[in-house]
Write an enzyme that holds these catalytic residues in place. Structure first.
Site, PDB file in Angstrom:
ATOM      1  N   HIS A 144       0.822  -1.210   0.000  1.00 18.41           N
ATOM      2  CA  HIS A 144       0.000   0.000   0.000  1.00 18.41           C
ATOM      3  C   HIS A 144       0.859   1.266   0.000  1.00 18.41           C
ATOM      4  CE1 HIS A 144      -3.768   2.003   0.337  1.00 18.41           C
ATOM      5  NE2 HIS A 144      -3.505   2.535   1.514  1.00 18.41           N
ATOM      6  N   CYS A 198      -7.158  -1.557 -13.799  1.00 15.97           N
ATOM      7  CA  CYS A 198      -6.935  -0.452 -12.851  1.00 15.97           C
ATOM      8  C   CYS A 198      -5.757  -0.726 -11.915  1.00 15.97           C
ATOM      9  CB  CYS A 198      -8.193  -0.175 -12.035  1.00 15.97           C
ATOM     10  SG  CYS A 198      -8.635  -1.505 -10.891  1.00 15.97           S
TER      11      CYS A 198
END
Length: 755
Positions: A361, A677
């Site tokens: 992340h 994406c």
């Protein structure tokens, strides 16, 4: 035996001078195994040899002088085989190399064990004896176990010493190899934010002002004693007097006649307060650990608890006094969104996350911000990064610590060249996204951080292909209300009027935690995350869907994306709840002239199981979006946050590419709109391969969009389609990259994609 191993490793870890650490190591091993000689050789990959670095038994004058080539002698043989070599009569072995300088002719028995870190041989640890015998299995096991435990400690010690010398002498640049998290190059000063108050994170360091360190230590002790007084008062009515006596013991330990005296002595010898505290606490705790009496052994825990509390206050004081550098290289165990929010964007130039890997992340956030990042660097303790001058090379995953001036000048030139390339891409941002042969592409942006919306240039994009709604949840200390979500989603939808805005429903879990909704799991990426969590909490899901639908009134460009879908039942339940929210809002709007636009609903393809249910899925939803980050993680069974296996995580893996190709063909046959994406869409090599497969809608971080548009405008689709069979026939990610590089080189594009 286990306590001996632990003590040997701890002694090496505690000694800041590498040569001293190695000298202590060989003496301790020799005594523990009651052998006649112990030596350690370290690998020098530039010179391609093993250098004798310490010995207890061979000629001490040979230390630092005798080098044995990687393919020479028994030492080289141990390194080549990467396993222990145990010989009764070493001098009779054909690989034995006579080295007069070391004076080992009196030894017959030889046992050599490699020291390996991340598949790389760092050195060789040997024991020798005059008696002609094979060392026992226990002795061999001891040396193998020690070698495994020493590997990371030795890497740590080497880099710690290099960084320490560089910061004082500015002569030799220390180089650390991590994982490339986000592309680019930056120069700045290390700033440790929200550090873990852990003795393992403390590197041993000497200072020139002991009086200042003593003052800091006294202040931390004073605060700690006051803390104990408050705790004792609070617990007085709940604990018997003998239990409360522990607080008196803590007070006595902190007094000058006990631990305090030892710590002051260490500070007077030049150690900083943190280092002195660490050395004394670990020394005394280890002594208690080795005692036979169970009661006395427990005192080791008390010592550690006491030391931890003093350390916490030392760190709090230090953190408050650290001024934010002009150019911040943010360093943390694991960089989070809240950390990024604390640093002004104008000052943040790079990210170094000691944990995590290429698509963790933290790396995704760095790419979203358009700043370089390097991940998975655990060689240096966290606090050694503080105030270090750093060059962060996000292309190669390298950190240069305390670089010399000529190296700084080189990298400044590279930064300028990068800026020129970026300006070239931006100059074509207003042009259509299409191939050189005129085939159109839809280029959208991934969004979620406020900075992205400011720099997305909406007039030059085709909308938002992925809006990560979890960020507003992560940045708060409670779940946002429906009204707060409506206000936020309205701004997002209005930022791209008449263009699609794909909003992913709350996707937390895995490496994205909510501070007010803790999820502790052994395997978080395989656990309660994404749609699994929100379907278990329909009160959260329904509020978010209602907010999205309300925000879409007057806009009509909302697309709802469901994350972490693994079976059709989850789709059915999600659609049922969306339908319920729609009915509720329709009832609310009854009698008004306000119309509720119908939102399109799609599914993220990231769990492999749903790849095989596309025909059924196509009858239920409006579109699909492939999340290549998690899809890669699950196809390869690699935790993308784990630096130990990060080398196995690669979206260019042939299995991943073949899966993407099969999905593209199937989606075309089903006439199911499918976009990409994941991060692969923002990589030049990745987008070329995807375009060759037939994908024509890509969503990426806004910082990558200009480069991708520039590149697509210079390639013919027919050329890419000819390249595709060669790509799909590759057996490794490395071969895939070489094929794409060869193609770009032939087109004279390779040198225009990075400095």
């Amino acid at each position: 035996m286990l306590s001996q191993l632990r003590r040997i490793v701890q002694d090496v870890a505690q000694e800041p001078v590498l040569n001293n650490a190695l000298a202590g190591l060989v003496s301790n091993v020799k005594n523990a195994l009651k052998t006649e000689c112990c030596s350690v050789y370290l690998a020098d990959y530039e010179q391609q040899h093993f250098m004798l670095m310490a010995t207890d038994g061979l000629n001490p004058e040979a230390v630092g002088q005798v080098a044995i080539g990687f393919s020479e002698g028994l030492i080289g043989w141990v390194g080549q085989r990467e396993e222990p070599i145990n010989l009764a009569q070493a001098h009779l072995h054909p690989r034995f190399k006579v080295t007069p300088e070391v004076s080992e002719d009196r030894f017959s028995a030889f046992l050599g064990c490699p020291i390996i870190h991340h598949r790389k041989v760092l050195g060789v640890l040997t024991i020798q004896q005059g008696e002609s015998r094979v060392f026992s299995e226990d002795e061999e096991s001891f040396l193998v176990t020690l070698g495994v435990q020493l590997a990371s400690v030795l890497v740590n010690a080497e880099m710690r010493q290099a960084a320490s010398q560089n910061s004082k002498q500015q002569k030799n640049t220390g180089q650390l190899q991590g994982l490339p998290g986000a592309p680019g190059i930056a120069i700045g000063e290390g700033f440790v934010l929200e550090p873990s108050s852990d003795f393992d994170a403390i590197s041993l360091k000497k200072v020139d002002d002991p009086e200042k360190e003593l003052s800091r230590f006294y202040k931390a002790v004073k605060i700690t004693k006051a803390e104990f007084n408050r705790l004792a008062e609070r617990m007085a009515g709940h604990l018997p007097p003998d239990a409360l006596a522990i607080f008196d013991v803590y007070h006595q330990l902190l007094d000058a006649a006990s631990l305090g005296n030892e710590i002051e002595k260490q500070i007077h010898e030049g150690w900083c307060a943190k280092s002195a505290l660490k050395r004394v606490v670990e020394k005394f705790a280890r002594q208690f650990d080795d005692m036979d009496d169970p009661y006395l052994r427990e005192r080791g825990t008390d010592i550690r608890d006491l030391g931890q509390r003093v350390l916490n206050h030392l760190l709090d004081t230090e953190q408050r006094h650290h001024k934010l550098p002009e150019k911040v290289v943010l360093v943390a165990d694991n960089v989070t969104a809240t950390m990024l929010a604390e640093i002004p964007r104008a000052q943040l130039v790079a990210i170094v996350s000691l944990k995590g890997s290429v698509n963790s992340h933290a790396a995704i956030m760095a790419r979203a911000l358009g700043i370089p990042a390097v991940m998975g660097l655990d060689e240096l303790p966290l606090f050694h990064w503080q105030s270090q001058r750093l060059i962060v090379d996000g292309y190669r995953g390298q950190i240069l610590v305390a670089p010399a001036e000529p190296i700084l000048a080189e990298y400044q030139a590279l930064i300028s060249e990068d800026a020129q390339l970026s300006a070239r891409y931006q100059s074509e941002m207003h042009l259509n996204a299409q191939s050189a042969c005129g085939v159109p592409f839809s280029l959208m942006v991934n969004a979620g951080l406020a900075i992205e919306l400011e720099s997305a240039q909406p007039s030059y994009t085709d909308g938002i292909g992925l809006y990560r709604t979890e960020f507003p949840f992560i940045m708060r200390n409670r779940f946002p209300t429906e009204a707060e979500q409506i206000e936020l989603y309205k701004k997002v939808l209005a930022s791209h009027p008449t263009k699609a805005v794909v909003m992913r429903t709350l996707d937390v879990g895995g490496d994205k935690a909510l501070p007010y909704f803790s999820i502790i799991e052994e395997n978080p990426f395989l656990g309660w995350r994404g749609i699994r969590l929100t379907l278990d909490h329909p009160e959260i899901f329904l509020v978010q869907i209602r907010a999205m639908l309300k925000a879409n009134i007057g806009q009509g460009n909302l697309h709802i994306l469901l994350p972490m879908i693994s079976d059709l039942a989850e789709v059915d339940e999600s659609l049922r709840l969306i339908k319920q929210a729609t009915f509720e809002l329709t009832d609310e709007l009854a009698g008004t002239e306000v119309q509720l636009p119908k939102a399109k609903v799609g599914v993220m393809i990231e769990v492999p199981s749903i790849m095989y249910q596309l025909p059924e899925l196509a009858r239920k939803i409006d579109f699909c979006s492939v999340g290549t980050n998690d899809l890669t993680q699950y196809l390869l069974a690699v935790d993308r946050n784990n630096p130990r296996v990060a080398g196995l995580y690669d979206a260019m893996h042939p299995a991943v590419l073949r899966a993407l190709h099969q999905m593209s063909l199937q989606a075309q046959g089903l006439q199911l709109p499918m976009s990409i994406c994941g991060e692969l869409a923002g990589e030049p090599a990745g987008v070329l391969i995807l375009a060759a497969m037939g994908y024509d809608k890509f969503s990426m971080n806004s910082s990558n969009l200009a480069k991708i548009k520039w590149l697509l405008r210079r390639v013919h689709l027919s050329e890419l389609q000819l390249l595709l069979p060669e790509i799909l026939a590759c057996q490794s990610p490395k071969q895939v990259r070489l094929q794409v590089q060869r193609f770009l080189d032939q087109k004279q594009l390779l040198n225009q994609l990075r400095a």
